[in-house]
Design a protein around this motif. Structure first.
Motif, PDB file in Angstrom:
ATOM      1  N   ASP A  80    -148.532  59.085 121.969  1.00 31.80           N
ATOM      2  CA  ASP A  80    -148.756  60.517 121.723  1.00 31.80           C
ATOM      3  C   ASP A  80    -150.112  60.970 122.271  1.00 31.80           C
ATOM      4  O   ASP A  80    -150.880  61.654 121.587  1.00 31.80           O
ATOM      5  CB  ASP A  80    -148.621  60.834 120.226  1.00 31.80           C
ATOM      6  N   LEU A 110    -143.264  56.118 128.567  1.00 31.27           N
ATOM      7  CA  LEU A 110    -142.377  57.249 128.279  1.00 31.27           C
ATOM      8  C   LEU A 110    -143.236  58.505 128.239  1.00 31.27           C
ATOM      9  O   LEU A 110    -144.112  58.647 127.398  1.00 31.27           O
ATOM     10  CB  LEU A 110    -141.691  57.026 126.922  1.00 31.27           C
ATOM     11  N   LEU A 126    -136.178  51.194 123.423  1.00 29.17           N
ATOM     12  CA  LEU A 126    -137.504  51.679 123.052  1.00 29.17           C
ATOM     13  C   LEU A 126    -137.389  52.632 121.852  1.00 29.17           C
ATOM     14  O   LEU A 126    -136.688  53.634 121.915  1.00 29.17           O
ATOM     15  CB  LEU A 126    -138.113  52.416 124.254  1.00 29.17           C
ATOM     16  N   ALA A 150    -139.113  54.965 120.687  1.00 29.36           N
ATOM     17  CA  ALA A 150    -139.379  56.388 120.949  1.00 29.36           C
ATOM     18  C   ALA A 150    -138.164  57.087 121.563  1.00 29.36           C
ATOM     19  O   ALA A 150    -138.010  58.296 121.445  1.00 29.36           O
ATOM     20  CB  ALA A 150    -140.588  56.536 121.862  1.00 29.36           C
ATOM     21  N   VAL A 201    -145.825  59.821 125.509  1.00 28.48           N
ATOM     22  CA  VAL A 201    -145.225  59.528 124.205  1.00 28.48           C
ATOM     23  C   VAL A 201    -145.523  58.076 123.826  1.00 28.48           C
ATOM     24  O   VAL A 201    -145.940  57.781 122.718  1.00 28.48           O
ATOM     25  CB  VAL A 201    -143.696  59.770 124.239  1.00 28.48           C
ATOM     26  N   ARG A 202    -145.325  57.168 124.788  1.00 29.40           N
ATOM     27  CA  ARG A 202    -145.569  55.747 124.507  1.00 29.40           C
ATOM     28  C   ARG A 202    -145.730  55.014 125.823  1.00 29.40           C
ATOM     29  O   ARG A 202    -144.832  55.031 126.654  1.00 29.40           O
ATOM     30  CB  ARG A 202    -144.375  55.159 123.728  1.00 29.40           C
ATOM     31  N   ARG A 222    -135.154  57.170 118.441  1.00 28.30           N
ATOM     32  CA  ARG A 222    -135.349  58.011 117.248  1.00 28.30           C
ATOM     33  C   ARG A 222    -134.754  59.414 117.414  1.00 28.30           C
ATOM     34  O   ARG A 222    -134.415  60.058 116.433  1.00 28.30           O
ATOM     35  CB  ARG A 222    -136.839  58.090 116.875  1.00 28.30           C
TER      36      ARG A 222
END
Lengths: 408, 408
Positions: A171, A153, B362, B364, A162-163, B367
Motif C-alpha cells: 500500500d 501488484l 497472491l 492481495a 498494493v504489494r 481478497r
C-alpha cells in the motif's frame, strides 16, 4: 448557446486531431502542413492550428524547407523534436534501480544505476528517489513525465503499489509521492506488464496484437498484451503468476503462501537448487564455481555435459513449460517471449520448454504458438518504464523508434 | 458524386441507428416513435425510417395506442416482437444434444433432447442434425439463425470445430455444413465460452464486465468475458484448460497427453476415483450405490460424514482451487462462477475451493475475488447457444430478458 456537451465534444475532436497529426509526423519523419492536410482530410486552417500547438508544446519543430521542386512556395518540413520532452524512466529490479532519459521516439539516453542489494521498504524507496533526483538534474529540457516500473501488484491508475513482495512494499502510494515531489505526470506500472508493452511497441514482435512476455528473474511474472493493448485486469494483477502455487507443500514464500512458482523458478531458487546438488555431487564441474555461481555458469556446465547443471536446466524448463502451457491454454495467444535472467540458459533450454509445452497443452493450440527467448542484455525495461508515459501523455498507440541509438 | 467511402459510412450510420433504436425498444418494453426521437436525438424522419425497417424485418410490432392523455394525437406504441424471429439453439454435451427455440429476449421455448451416449464422430453429427431438423419443424416463424454450442476448440469466425476431444471431431466444418443444409446464419461457439457470454448477458452477474465461468462436467473448460466482450483468443481456444496438464505422469487422456485436468476433475474421473476408493473401503456408505453412483450421491455421503465421499470432494476442491487460482493470477478478474455437474457438491465444496485459492494465489488478488457456484439445473447452455446469434445478427450488446418464462 454552447452546451457543456458540445464543448466537451469540441475539446475531444481537438485532442483526436492533435494525436492524429502528431502520429503522422512521427511516422513520416518529415512532412509539410500541406501533406498533413491531404493525408488527414482536415482543413489547412485546422492543421495549422494543431501544428502551432504542437510547436508551442515543444513536441514538433520546423526542420527546414523541402528540397526538390514544383511551382509556388517551397513548404516547411515538420519533424518530431525527439529530445525536446524526454521521459525520466526508472526501472526497479531486485538488485538495482536503473534510470535513463528516454526520448519521444523511445530511444534511451544516458543511463545511471544504483544498487539496492539488501535494501527493502523505506531504504529502497530512498534509493529510488535519489536516482530520480540525479536523473532529473541531467535533463536539459523540460520533462514529459516520470515513468517507473517495479515488480509487484500495482494499481496503475492511481500509482499505488498494493504489494511488492521482494521489496516489502505494501500500500505504498508511489505515484502520488513522486508527483508531489517533482510536480510532473507520473506512471507506475508493473515490470512484466511494461516489458510486454515495450515488446509490443518496439520489439521484434512489434505490432503483434496478442502476446505474452514471461519474465523469469529473481521474481517471476507475465505481461499480457491483448488486442494491441496492455491487459492489466480488473485488479491490475494480470500476469502475477510468480505467486501462483506450483508445488504442494513447497518452500515458504515471502508472500505467506507455500510453493509459489518463484520459489521453484526464480533465479535465487535455481541457484539454491544448483548449490544443493553440487554439495551432493562434489565431482560436478560446477563445484569450482560454488562461491561464484550464476545461471550463465550453469549453462556452460550443461554445455560441457555436467549432469548437475543439466538437471537444474531440465527442472527449470519443466516449470517454465508448465507456466507457458497455462498461458497458452487460458489466453490462446500465439506469441510468448521469455525474458529475464533465465535467458542465460540459452536455446537448449528454450527447446526443452517447447517440448514440455507440447506435452502439457492441447496440441491444436500449441502447434500455432511461437515461444522465443528474448535477446539479453537489454534496455527494454527502461523503454518499458517510459512507454506508459509516452502513450498516456501523447496518446500514441504505437511509437516508432528509429533504429539508431541517440544519446541525450 | 458519392464515393465508396461515403456510401460505407452512410450504411454504417444506418446500422448504428437501427441497433440503437432496437436496443431502446428492447429496454423500454413499449415506446412511441416520438419518445425514440427524443431519447436518441435523431430526427423524427430518421426514427420513422428505422422503425419501418424493423417492422418490415418482423423484429418490432405496433402494440396499440398509449393510454393516458395529453393534447393531440395519441401515439402508437412499439414493442419487440419477441417470438417473431426465434433462434434455433442447440447445446451438445457429453450425453445428449439439447435443442430449443430461443426468443429475441433470450427466453427458452419448447425443448427437445436426444441422447448421444456412446456416439462420436459422424453418429453424433447425425443426431445433431436430426435434432435440428425436428426443432426447425416446430418453428411457426422464420428463424433468425442457428446457434450451436459444443465442447472443444472451435474457430468461431468460420464455425470450424478444430478439435473436440470427447466427441472425436477434428477439423469438422460444422458451421458451413449447417449453413448449406438450412440456408440460415449459423454460429458455432465453444460451450464454456457460450456459458460465460450467457452469464454476462442474462445471469446473476449480468453486466459485470470481467468474469470467468469455469465449467466442470464430463469435460472441463473456462469461458472468459473481458471488458464486456467474450474473449476467445487469437487461436479461439481461450479457456481450454481441460487439456492443461495437471499431474505429472497422470492418466492418459483422449487428447494424447497425460494428466490433463479433465483426467483428474472431469465427472467421469471423479466417479472413477470414488469407485476405486469404495472398492478399498467396502464399509463406505457409498458402497450401496456402487452401481448407481453420481456426484449428488457422493455429496450426500459426505454430508453424512462418509470419509470416502469427503475425500473425493476434498481432492476435487484442491484441483478446482488450483484452476481458479491460475485464472485469478493470470487474468486478475474478480468474478469466477463454477458451473456444470460438479455443482452437485454444493456449498461445502465451494468453501473448500475458496480456502484452496487463498493458499494458492497472491492474497492481495484473492481478497477482492468472488467465487460462486452456479445454481443447477439450468437452461443457460441453450441461452448461451443462442446468444452469439442474437448479438451477431441484431448487434445487441446486452439483451434484457424478462423474468417470466414464455413458451413458444
Amino acid at each position: 448557446m454552447t452546451t457543456l456537451g458540445e464543448k466537451a465534444t469540441r475539446q475531444h475532436t481537438r485532442d483526436v486531431n492533435l494525436r492524429l497529426v502528431l502520429r503522422l509526423i512521427y511516422e513520416l519523419g518529415a512532412v509539410s502542413r500541406a501533406d498533413l492536410a491531404r493525408l488527414t482530410n482536415l482543413t489547412r486552417t485546422t492543421v495549422s492550428d494543431v501544428v502551432g500547438e504542437l510547436i508551442e508544446r515543444g513536441l514538433v519543430i520546423e526542420t527546414g524547407l523541402a528540397t526538390g521542386g514544383g511551382i509556388g512556395r517551397t513548404p516547411m518540413l515538420l519533424s518530431v523534436a525527439e529530445w525536446s520532452r524526454p521521459v525520466a524512466a526508472i526501472s526497479v529490479n531486485a538488485d538495482s534501480v536503473e534510470g535513463a532519459l528516454v526520448s519521444l521516439r523511445g530511444n534511451v539516453g544516458r543511463r545511471i544505476s544504483r544498487s539496492i542489494q539488501g535494501q527493502t521498504g523505506a531504504d529502497a524507496l530512498n534509493t529510488l528517489q535519489e536516482t530520480l533526483d540525479e536523473l532529473i538534474q541531467t535533463a536539459n529540457q523540460p520533462l514529459l513525465g516520470i515513468g517507473v516500473t517495479t515488480p509487484g501488484l500495482i494499481n496503475a491508475s492511481s500509482g499505488m503499489i498494493v504489494r511488492a513482495v521482494g521489496l516489502e512494499w505494501a500500500d505504498l502510494p508511489l505515484g502520488q509521492l513522486l508527483h508531489e515531489r517533482y510536480g510532473l505526470p507520473v506512471k507506475v506500472v508493473n515490470d512484466s506488464q511494461c516489458l510486454a508493452l515495450a515488446e509490443h511497441l518496439f520489439g521484434e514482435w512489434r505490432g503483434v496484437a496478442n502476446l505474452v512476455v514471461l519474465k523469469i528473474g529473481k521474481g517471476v511474472g507475465a505481461g499480457i498484451v491483448l488486442n494491441g493493448q496492455l491487459y492489466a485486469g480488473e485488479g491490475f494483477g494480470a500476469g502475477e503468476i510468480g505467486h501462483l502455487a506450483f508445488t504442494a507443500n513447497g518452500l515458504l514464500c515471502k508472500c505467506g503462501n507455500r510453493g509459489c512458482l518463484e520459489t521453484v523458478l526464480g533465479s535465487d531458487a535455481l541457484l539454491h537448487q544448483a548449490r544443493t546438488a553440487i554439495a551432493a555431487n562434489p565431482n560436478s564441474i560446477l563445484a569450482a564455481y560454488a562461491s561464484d555461481l550464476s545461471l550463465g555458469r550453469i549453462a556452460e556446465g550443461a554445455a560441457m555435459g555436467d549432469p548437475v547443471a543439466q538437471h537444474v536446466i531440465t527442472t527449470a524448463a519443466a516449470a517454465t513449460g508448465a507456466a507457458v502451457a497455462t498461458i497458452i491454454s487460458l489466453l490462446s495467444v500465439r506469441h510468448v517471449l521469455i525474458t529475464g535472467r533465465i535467458t542465460a540458459f540459452g536455446e537448449t533450454f528454450a527447446e526443452l520448454v517447447r517440448r514440455e509445452v507440447a506435452q502439457r497443452a492441447l496440441p491444436a493450440l500449441v502447434r500455432d504458438t511461437e515461444i522465443r527467448l528474448a535477446p539479453a542484455p537489454t534496455i527494454t525495461p527502461l523503454i518499458g518504464a517510459a512507454a506508459p508515459v509516452l502513450t498516456g501523455e501523447l496518446g500514441l498507440i504505437r511509437l516508432h523508434r528509429r533504429e539508431e541509438h541517440v544519446d541525450a
